[in-house]
Write a protein that holds these residues in place. Structure first.
Motif, PDB file in Angstrom:
ATOM      1  N   LYS A 278      10.230  11.642  -9.687  1.00 32.67           N
ATOM      2  CA  LYS A 278      11.436  10.820  -9.775  1.00 32.67           C
ATOM      3  C   LYS A 278      11.530   9.913  -8.546  1.00 32.67           C
ATOM      4  O   LYS A 278      11.314  10.355  -7.424  1.00 32.67           O
ATOM      5  CB  LYS A 278      12.678  11.711  -9.879  1.00 32.67           C
ATOM      6  N   CYS A 279      11.834   8.644  -8.780  1.00 29.77           N
ATOM      7  CA  CYS A 279      12.000   7.649  -7.719  1.00 29.77           C
ATOM      8  C   CYS A 279      10.718   7.443  -6.904  1.00 29.77           C
ATOM      9  O   CYS A 279      10.757   7.178  -5.700  1.00 29.77           O
ATOM     10  CB  CYS A 279      13.168   7.997  -6.802  1.00 29.77           C
ATOM     11  N   ALA A 280       9.594   7.530  -7.578  1.00 29.66           N
ATOM     12  CA  ALA A 280       8.300   7.378  -6.907  1.00 29.66           C
ATOM     13  C   ALA A 280       8.138   5.992  -6.290  1.00 29.66           C
ATOM     14  O   ALA A 280       7.446   5.836  -5.279  1.00 29.66           O
ATOM     15  CB  ALA A 280       7.170   7.663  -7.884  1.00 29.66           C
ATOM     16  N   LEU A 281       8.770   4.992  -6.857  1.00 26.72           N
ATOM     17  CA  LEU A 281       8.645   3.639  -6.320  1.00 26.72           C
ATOM     18  C   LEU A 281       9.295   3.533  -4.938  1.00 26.72           C
ATOM     19  O   LEU A 281       8.802   2.819  -4.074  1.00 26.72           O
ATOM     20  CB  LEU A 281       9.247   2.621  -7.285  1.00 26.72           C
ATOM     21  N   GLY A 282      10.374   4.266  -4.722  1.00 22.77           N
ATOM     22  CA  GLY A 282      10.996   4.289  -3.393  1.00 22.77           C
ATOM     23  C   GLY A 282      10.018   4.776  -2.340  1.00 22.77           C
ATOM     24  O   GLY A 282       9.921   4.219  -1.249  1.00 22.77           O
ATOM     25  N   LYS A 283       9.259   5.788  -2.670  1.00 21.02           N
ATOM     26  CA  LYS A 283       8.262   6.335  -1.755  1.00 21.02           C
ATOM     27  C   LYS A 283       7.084   5.380  -1.603  1.00 21.02           C
ATOM     28  O   LYS A 283       6.588   5.162  -0.500  1.00 21.02           O
ATOM     29  CB  LYS A 283       7.766   7.684  -2.276  1.00 21.02           C
ATOM     30  N   SER A 284       6.641   4.786  -2.693  1.00 22.19           N
ATOM     31  CA  SER A 284       5.493   3.894  -2.660  1.00 22.19           C
ATOM     32  C   SER A 284       5.758   2.655  -1.803  1.00 22.19           C
ATOM     33  O   SER A 284       4.921   2.272  -0.978  1.00 22.19           O
ATOM     34  CB  SER A 284       5.122   3.491  -4.092  1.00 22.19           C
ATOM     35  N   VAL A 285       6.918   2.050  -1.986  1.00 22.17           N
ATOM     36  CA  VAL A 285       7.265   0.867  -1.201  1.00 22.17           C
ATOM     37  C   VAL A 285       7.398   1.258   0.266  1.00 22.17           C
ATOM     38  O   VAL A 285       6.875   0.585   1.156  1.00 22.17           O
ATOM     39  CB  VAL A 285       8.569   0.220  -1.722  1.00 22.17           C
ATOM     40  N   ARG A 286       8.072   2.370   0.522  1.00 23.08           N
ATOM     41  CA  ARG A 286       8.252   2.824   1.902  1.00 23.08           C
ATOM     42  C   ARG A 286       6.908   3.106   2.573  1.00 23.08           C
ATOM     43  O   ARG A 286       6.706   2.767   3.734  1.00 23.08           O
ATOM     44  CB  ARG A 286       9.135   4.069   1.920  1.00 23.08           C
ATOM     45  N   SER A 287       5.983   3.709   1.837  1.00 21.66           N
ATOM     46  CA  SER A 287       4.661   4.009   2.391  1.00 21.66           C
ATOM     47  C   SER A 287       3.964   2.735   2.855  1.00 21.66           C
ATOM     48  O   SER A 287       3.352   2.704   3.924  1.00 21.66           O
ATOM     49  CB  SER A 287       3.793   4.722   1.355  1.00 21.66           C
ATOM     50  N   CYS A 288       4.073   1.686   2.069  1.00 32.25           N
ATOM     51  CA  CYS A 288       3.458   0.419   2.444  1.00 32.25           C
ATOM     52  C   CYS A 288       4.132  -0.171   3.680  1.00 32.25           C
ATOM     53  O   CYS A 288       3.466  -0.657   4.588  1.00 32.25           O
ATOM     54  CB  CYS A 288       3.498  -0.565   1.270  1.00 32.25           C
ATOM     55  N   PHE A 289       5.464  -0.121   3.733  1.00 34.32           N
ATOM     56  CA  PHE A 289       6.177  -0.642   4.889  1.00 34.32           C
ATOM     57  C   PHE A 289       5.811   0.125   6.160  1.00 34.32           C
ATOM     58  O   PHE A 289       5.621  -0.468   7.213  1.00 34.32           O
ATOM     59  CB  PHE A 289       7.692  -0.578   4.675  1.00 34.32           C
ATOM     60  N   VAL A 290       5.703   1.442   6.051  1.00 32.98           N
ATOM     61  CA  VAL A 290       5.358   2.256   7.220  1.00 32.98           C
ATOM     62  C   VAL A 290       3.922   1.960   7.654  1.00 32.98           C
ATOM     63  O   VAL A 290       3.644   1.771   8.836  1.00 32.98           O
ATOM     64  CB  VAL A 290       5.553   3.762   6.925  1.00 32.98           C
ATOM     65  N   LYS A 291       3.027   1.898   6.689  1.00 31.03           N
ATOM     66  CA  LYS A 291       1.611   1.663   6.980  1.00 31.03           C
ATOM     67  C   LYS A 291       1.377   0.301   7.640  1.00 31.03           C
ATOM     68  O   LYS A 291       0.558   0.183   8.549  1.00 31.03           O
ATOM     69  CB  LYS A 291       0.810   1.758   5.683  1.00 31.03           C
ATOM     70  N   ASN A 292       2.100  -0.713   7.204  1.00 32.37           N
ATOM     71  CA  ASN A 292       1.839  -2.076   7.655  1.00 32.37           C
ATOM     72  C   ASN A 292       2.941  -2.690   8.512  1.00 32.37           C
ATOM     73  O   ASN A 292       2.801  -3.810   8.976  1.00 32.37           O
ATOM     74  CB  ASN A 292       1.613  -2.981   6.431  1.00 32.37           C
ATOM     75  N   GLY A 293       4.030  -1.976   8.727  1.00 33.00           N
ATOM     76  CA  GLY A 293       5.202  -2.530   9.404  1.00 33.00           C
ATOM     77  C   GLY A 293       5.016  -2.920  10.848  1.00 33.00           C
ATOM     78  O   GLY A 293       5.689  -3.826  11.335  1.00 33.00           O
TER      79      GLY A 293
END
Length: 148
Positions: free
Chosen positions: A124-139
């Motif tokens: 549930k709400c996997a997109l919230g985690k996916s977007v956050r993972s990208c922001f953390v990885k590349n932020g």
């Protein structure tokens, strides 16, 4: 007690937005603050979920993933259950200028490719985690998160 936590979270979001970039406009900080407050109330999110906005951390549970997904949807970073590069670039243009905006747009293009929920994922709400993972990885490339 709950109202004090909402106010504290709102202050944290505002401070994070202000400290992330010297070009941040109050409009972006106010927008993020309003969305965070709305999502916290709608989802009855715990303080840990709200604190994610100002931290370089991945969501640890469903409540945190759903809070982030709610924020991203309300900021138009997520639309139609997909990462919305156009909406993210519009928000970035309000927050960053010059070279930082160029870097932010590159991060957004990267996340448009990386922030995808694989077919068959039932979280549930996997997109919230996916977007956050990208922001953390590349932020770090654009000073997305404040320096410690």
């Amino acid at each position: 007690m709950a109202s004090k936590l909402i106010v504290l979270a709102a202050i944290c979001v505002y401070v994070q937005a202000q400290s992330s970039s010297t070009t941040t406009t109050p409009n972006v900080a106010q927008k993020v603050n309003a969305v965070a407050t709305k999502c916290k109330t709608e989802l009855n999110s715990p303080p840990e979920a709200v604190a994610l906005l100002g931290a370089k951390t991945l969501p640890a549970d469903e409540k945190q993933r759903c809070f982030l997904e709610c924020v991203y949807k309300n900021l138009n970073i997520v639309k139609d259950n997909k990462f919305n590069a156009e909406g993210a670039k519009q928000l970035a243009a309000q927050r960053f200028k010059g070279e930082e905006l160029t870097k932010a747009n590159k991060l957004i293009d990267t996340c448009a490719k990386e922030a995808i929920v694989p077919a068959g994922n039932t979280e549930k709400c996997a997109l919230g985690k996916s977007v956050r993972s990208c922001f953390v990885k590349n932020g770090d490339k654009i000073n997305f998160f404040p320096k410690a």
